[in-house]
Design a protein around this motif. Structure first.
Motif, PDB file in Angstrom:
ATOM      1  N   SER A   1       1.031  -0.755   0.492  1.00  0.00           N
ATOM      2  CA  SER A   1       0.272   0.111   0.046  1.00  0.00           C
ATOM      3  C   SER A   1       0.746   1.230   0.258  1.00  0.00           C
ATOM      4  O   SER A   1       0.993   2.331  -0.822  1.00  0.00           O
ATOM      5  CB  SER A   1      -0.561  -0.369   0.884  1.00  0.00           C
ATOM      6  N   GLU A   2       1.981   1.239   0.622  1.00  0.00           N
ATOM      7  CA  GLU A   2       3.058   1.927   0.277  1.00  0.00           C
ATOM      8  C   GLU A   2       3.296   2.631  -0.980  1.00  0.00           C
ATOM      9  O   GLU A   2       3.758   3.215  -1.517  1.00  0.00           O
ATOM     10  CB  GLU A   2       4.092   2.773   1.550  1.00  0.00           C
ATOM     11  N   LEU A   3       3.601   1.236  -1.391  1.00  0.00           N
ATOM     12  CA  LEU A   3       4.317   1.485  -2.745  1.00  0.00           C
ATOM     13  C   LEU A   3       2.696   2.252  -3.250  1.00  0.00           C
ATOM     14  O   LEU A   3       3.340   2.637  -4.534  1.00  0.00           O
ATOM     15  CB  LEU A   3       3.999  -0.130  -3.099  1.00  0.00           C
TER      16      LEU A   3
ATOM     17  N   ASP B   1       0.802   6.062  -7.421  1.00  0.00           N
ATOM     18  CA  ASP B   1      -0.309   7.150  -7.371  1.00  0.00           C
ATOM     19  C   ASP B   1       0.379   8.458  -7.832  1.00  0.00           C
ATOM     20  O   ASP B   1      -0.294   9.557  -7.895  1.00  0.00           O
ATOM     21  CB  ASP B   1      -1.457   6.975  -6.761  1.00  0.00           C
ATOM     22  N   ASP B   2       0.668   8.575  -6.511  1.00  0.00           N
ATOM     23  CA  ASP B   2       1.939  10.152  -6.833  1.00  0.00           C
ATOM     24  C   ASP B   2       2.428  10.916  -7.746  1.00  0.00           C
ATOM     25  O   ASP B   2       2.572  11.614  -8.423  1.00  0.00           O
ATOM     26  CB  ASP B   2       2.762  11.080  -5.741  1.00  0.00           C
ATOM     27  N   CYS B   3       3.011   9.327  -7.547  1.00  0.00           N
ATOM     28  CA  CYS B   3       4.433  10.634  -8.742  1.00  0.00           C
ATOM     29  C   CYS B   3       4.039   9.725 -10.549  1.00  0.00           C
ATOM     30  O   CYS B   3       4.848  10.203 -11.680  1.00  0.00           O
ATOM     31  CB  CYS B   3       5.549   9.567  -8.816  1.00  0.00           C
TER      32      CYS B   3
ATOM     33  N   PRO C   1       5.255  -9.892  -6.042  1.00  0.00           N
ATOM     34  CA  PRO C   1       3.993 -10.803  -5.457  1.00  0.00           C
ATOM     35  C   PRO C   1       3.726  -8.396  -4.993  1.00  0.00           C
ATOM     36  O   PRO C   1       2.342  -8.625  -4.739  1.00  0.00           O
ATOM     37  CB  PRO C   1       3.931 -11.585  -4.698  1.00  0.00           C
ATOM     38  N   LEU C   2       4.748  -8.423  -4.190  1.00  0.00           N
ATOM     39  CA  LEU C   2       4.336  -6.955  -3.291  1.00  0.00           C
ATOM     40  C   LEU C   2       4.336  -6.146  -4.523  1.00  0.00           C
ATOM     41  O   LEU C   2       2.734  -4.885  -4.101  1.00  0.00           O
ATOM     42  CB  LEU C   2       5.562  -6.609  -2.064  1.00  0.00           C
ATOM     43  N   LEU C   3       4.984  -5.865  -5.098  1.00  0.00           N
ATOM     44  CA  LEU C   3       4.558  -4.741  -6.318  1.00  0.00           C
ATOM     45  C   LEU C   3       2.958  -5.268  -7.505  1.00  0.00           C
ATOM     46  O   LEU C   3       2.760  -4.419  -8.030  1.00  0.00           O
ATOM     47  CB  LEU C   3       6.115  -5.609  -7.506  1.00  0.00           C
ATOM     48  N   ASP C   4       3.008  -6.304  -7.746  1.00  0.00           N
ATOM     49  CA  ASP C   4       2.012  -6.571  -8.361  1.00  0.00           C
ATOM     50  C   ASP C   4       0.832  -5.855  -7.281  1.00  0.00           C
ATOM     51  O   ASP C   4       0.109  -5.495  -8.009  1.00  0.00           O
ATOM     52  CB  ASP C   4       1.682  -8.093  -8.737  1.00  0.00           C
TER      53      ASP C   4
ATOM     54  N   ALA D   1      -3.376   0.693  -6.663  1.00  0.00           N
ATOM     55  CA  ALA D   1      -3.183   2.585  -7.556  1.00  0.00           C
ATOM     56  C   ALA D   1      -4.152   2.126  -8.646  1.00  0.00           C
ATOM     57  O   ALA D   1      -4.688   1.232  -9.425  1.00  0.00           O
ATOM     58  CB  ALA D   1      -1.487   2.368  -7.778  1.00  0.00           C
ATOM     59  N   SER D   2      -4.916   3.246  -8.901  1.00  0.00           N
ATOM     60  CA  SER D   2      -4.886   3.923 -10.172  1.00  0.00           C
ATOM     61  C   SER D   2      -4.080   4.480 -11.048  1.00  0.00           C
ATOM     62  O   SER D   2      -5.058   3.645 -12.368  1.00  0.00           O
ATOM     63  CB  SER D   2      -5.915   5.335  -9.999  1.00  0.00           C
ATOM     64  N   HIS D   3      -3.198   4.332 -10.557  1.00  0.00           N
ATOM     65  CA  HIS D   3      -2.176   4.960 -12.256  1.00  0.00           C
ATOM     66  C   HIS D   3      -1.626   3.520 -12.659  1.00  0.00           C
ATOM     67  O   HIS D   3      -1.005   2.852 -11.137  1.00  0.00           O
ATOM     68  CB  HIS D   3      -1.297   5.793 -12.115  1.00  0.00           C
TER      69      HIS D   3
END
Ligand code: COA
Ligand code: AMP
Length: 631
Positions: free
Chosen positions: A146-148, A153-155, A177-180, A186-188
């Motif tokens: 979730s931090e990722l 979404d910010d950048c 799996p953390l990345l996926d 993320a919306s982006h």
């Protein structure tokens, strides 16, 4: 020239000072001036110069005939691997990676998120972005999905470069799996992901989105360096702020090059061919400035170390690496030394290694306690230099500039302000206080080259967070004092940032996570003193009326929630359940008083406290954890 003269020279003519420092950088087009105050209080440096970071960190050393010198030494006790990469090899690898990124559409100004452990490929990914003028944002591997996702979404990255896994001493961290998970959340969505497959765990690629690090470079043209304007963002690095949403610190290209190059010679006392090692992680600012960019810009050899100070395999690892690779200047966090000292209190393992090349030890990231400094100085018999800086500044605000003059060390102080920083201690009304008096530490604007010009897409938040409390100054968020000799002492944060094992965390962000537990009505998180990690987070939970579950179950769920939402790096392992929080009559939670009780420090309950009896309940609860031993 002595420090006092250098500092006075800067103060008398900052423009001339920085224009002179800029001459050591290879510009495609030299800047006509240093400071640009057109958008004050937002300042820029070297805005009309044209330059490329990768050229200055890599190619120019090859062009100067030093292609065979080592650029990177990778030493990984956790995977039992070592590797050396020369400047010529690094140039070829980075040009090839940059070419492949370009072939898939990455261009100047595009953001690229990097999620990688301590492998040379992490530096190559950063440099490949720099080569194209793309803006990287590296995320530390200890953060959860979730931090990722918040950072994605910010950048809004066009691409993400990640490794299949990280390797911690006891376990493999499954990055993929953390990345996926993060991309799902993320919306982006990035156009594509580049996955560096490590032998410890080969990740499953998602067809159509993921490409293999080596495979996607095949048959593409290597890329040349793309010049960018001096004020072009080199990277965005997210750091903890006063609320849950991390702040995207922007690093400007020209100032970054000039300032880091200046620090290598003047603070760290190293130059071309010297071996420099910062034992941090590419996910932190120390990793950006002093594992990747600083040493390479200065033509040093940088060490990429994948391991821990203890247990990989023992508490002599740091000394082994320093001896084996002939490290001249070494930078670490006090926590790492405390970890070594705990296992090897007499520093017996130091004697097993030839440390004759090792000249200076630098400490930063958290307050360096006198015990640790004295232990290290006695064990190593070299100067131990504390210096103070922040993600926002990217380089030291205060230090002992060993390349200019070794000033007398005052244990407990990170020494004196560096050129560029006009440091003041202010009272609540913004007035300067007398020497020796505690206050908020602020730096007169403009900040020097290389420091943050703003937050990513958030000028207003930048102004509100740093420039509003003390008009005309940058608010550091640290409190402390300056002594009669001009030495600074950093004592505490003025906001909710805590420092756990040299990692900067926000208790506000942790409270947001706990508040989401269905049984939690109210909560507070504080940082309590910890002998190893400096500070350790501790939660206080007030449960909803009618909750009859076992306290231990709720606490265990909260610990897991924190790990899932922020990540293992939060190191949140302890919480207490109490009936109510101590508050003022206006409803402000008395966190500072709670910290004092936990740390067994004398305190006076504020006159505005709603109900002083609650403090006794807190003390009793803390005593169950071995804290709050004295009244
Ligand atoms: N990826 C994934 N997880 C990570 C990680 C990474 N890159 N780095 C740390 N973690 C995890 C750890 O595995 C640990 O998980 P656990 O709770 O399952 O054990 C948790 O995050 C906390 O890690 P850490 O704070 O490193 O504690 P530790 O007990 O593993 O090690 C020290 C203690 C003192 C050895 C270690 O904190 C250390 O080396 N500190 C120095 C840090 C430093 O150099 N900071 C400089 C920043 S500028
Ligand atoms: P970070 O942005 O992660 O580098 O954390 C910056 C913060 O760490 C500072 O604002 C300080 O609170 C703390 N810090 C860094 N270096 C020192 C130091 N040498 N002494 C005391 N605190 C430090």
């Amino acid at each position: 020239m002595a420090y006092a003269e250098v500092y006075a020279g800067w103060k008398a003519d900052p423009e001339a000072f920085w224009m002179k420092a800029a001459q050591e950088i290879d510009w495609k087009k030299a800047p006509s001036h240093a400071l640009n105050a057109n958008k004050a209080p937002l300042y820029e440096w070297f805005s009309d110069g044209m330059v490329n970071t990768c050229w200055n960190a890599v190619d120019r050393h090859v062009e100067a005939g030093r292609g065979d010198q080592l650029a990177i030494i990778y030493d990984s006790p956790v995977t039992r691997t070592k590797q050396s990469i020369t400047y010529a090899e690094l140039r070829n690898r980075v040009a090839s990676l940059a070419g492949a990124l370009r072939a898939k559409g990455v261009e100047k100004g595009d953001r690229v998120l990097i999620y990688m452990p301590m492998v040379p490929e992490a530096l190559e990914a950063m440099l490949a972005c720099a080569r194209l003028g793309a803006v990287h944002s590296v995320v530390f591997g200890g953060f959860a999905s979730s931090e990722l996702a918040v950072r994605i979404d910010d950048c809004k990255p066009r691409a993400i470069i990640a490794a299949s896994c990280g390797v911690e001493p006891q376990r493999v961290i499954h990055y993929k799996p953390l990345l996926d998970g993060a991309i799902d959340m993320a919306s982006h969505k990035p156009d594509f992901c580049v996955i560096f497959q490590r032998p410890q765990e080969v990740a499953k690629l998602i067809e159509g989105r993921d490409v293999n690090w080596h495979g996607f470079q095949y048959g593409t043209e290597p890329a040349d360096c793309v010049p960018v304007a001096g004020n072009h963002p080199a990277y965005i690095l997210y750091t903890s702020g006063t609320t849950g949403a991390p702040k995207g610190v922007v690093r400007p290209t020209g100032g970054h090059l000039v300032a880091l190059n200046w620090t290598m010679k003047n603070i760290y006392n190293v130059g071309p061919g010297d071996v420099f090692w910062a034992a941090s992680d590419v996910g932190w600012v120390v990793g950006h400035s002093y594992i990747c960019y600083g040493p390479l810009i200065a033509g040093c050899t940088t060490v990429v170390f994948e391991g821990k100070p203890v247990g990989t395999p023992d508490a002599g690892t740091f000394w082994r690496v320093i001896a084996e690779h002939k490290v001249k200047s070494f930078f670490t966090a006090p926590t790492a030394l405390r970890a070594i000292k705990r296992v090897d209190p007499k520093a017996e393992l130091v004697g097993n290694h030839d440390l004759s090349a090792f000249k200076t030890l630098y400490l930063a990231g958290e307050r360096a306690d006198p015990d640790t400094i004295n232990w290290a100085a006695a064990a190593l018999k070299i100067p131990v230099i504390d210096h103070w800086w922040q993600t926002e500044t990217g380089w030291a605000i205060a230090a002992n500039p060993m390349g200019i003059e070794a000033l007398p060390v005052k244990v407990g102080s990170p020494s004196v302000p560096m050129p560029g920083y006009d440091v003041h201690v202010l009272d609540e009304g913004g007035h300067p206080v007398a020497p020796g008096t505690l206050g908020a530490i602020a730096v007169k604007l403009p900040l020097p080259p290389g420091t943050l010009p703003t937050l990513w897409n958030a000028d207003d938040r930048f102004k509100k967070s740093y420039l509003t409390t003390y008009p005309g100054f940058y608010e550091t968020g640290d409190a402390g004092y300056i002594d009669e000799d001009g030495y600074l002492y950093i004592m505490a944060r003025t906001d909710d940032v805590i420092n756990v094992a040299g990692h900067r965390l926000s208790t506000g962000a942790m409270e947001e996570v706990l508040a989401n537990h269905p049984d939690v009505a109210e909560c507070a998180v504080i940082g309590v003193a910890d002998a190893l990690k400096g500070q350790s987070p501790l939660g206080f939970l007030c449960l909803n009326a009618g909750v009859t579950r076992d306290d231990a179950d709720v606490i265990a769920e909260c610990v897991k929630l924190m790990r899932d939402k922020i990540g293992p790096v939060a190191d949140f392992k302890r919480a207490l359940i109490i009936s109510r929080l101590p508050k003022t009559r206006s409803g402000k939670i008395l966190r500072a008083t709670m910290v004092k009780i936990a740390d067994s420090e004398p305190f006076k309950a504020p006159a505005t406290i709603e109900d002083p009896a609650v403090l006794d309940e807190i003390r009793t609860a803390l005593q169950t954890l071995g804290l709050a031993q004295q009244a």
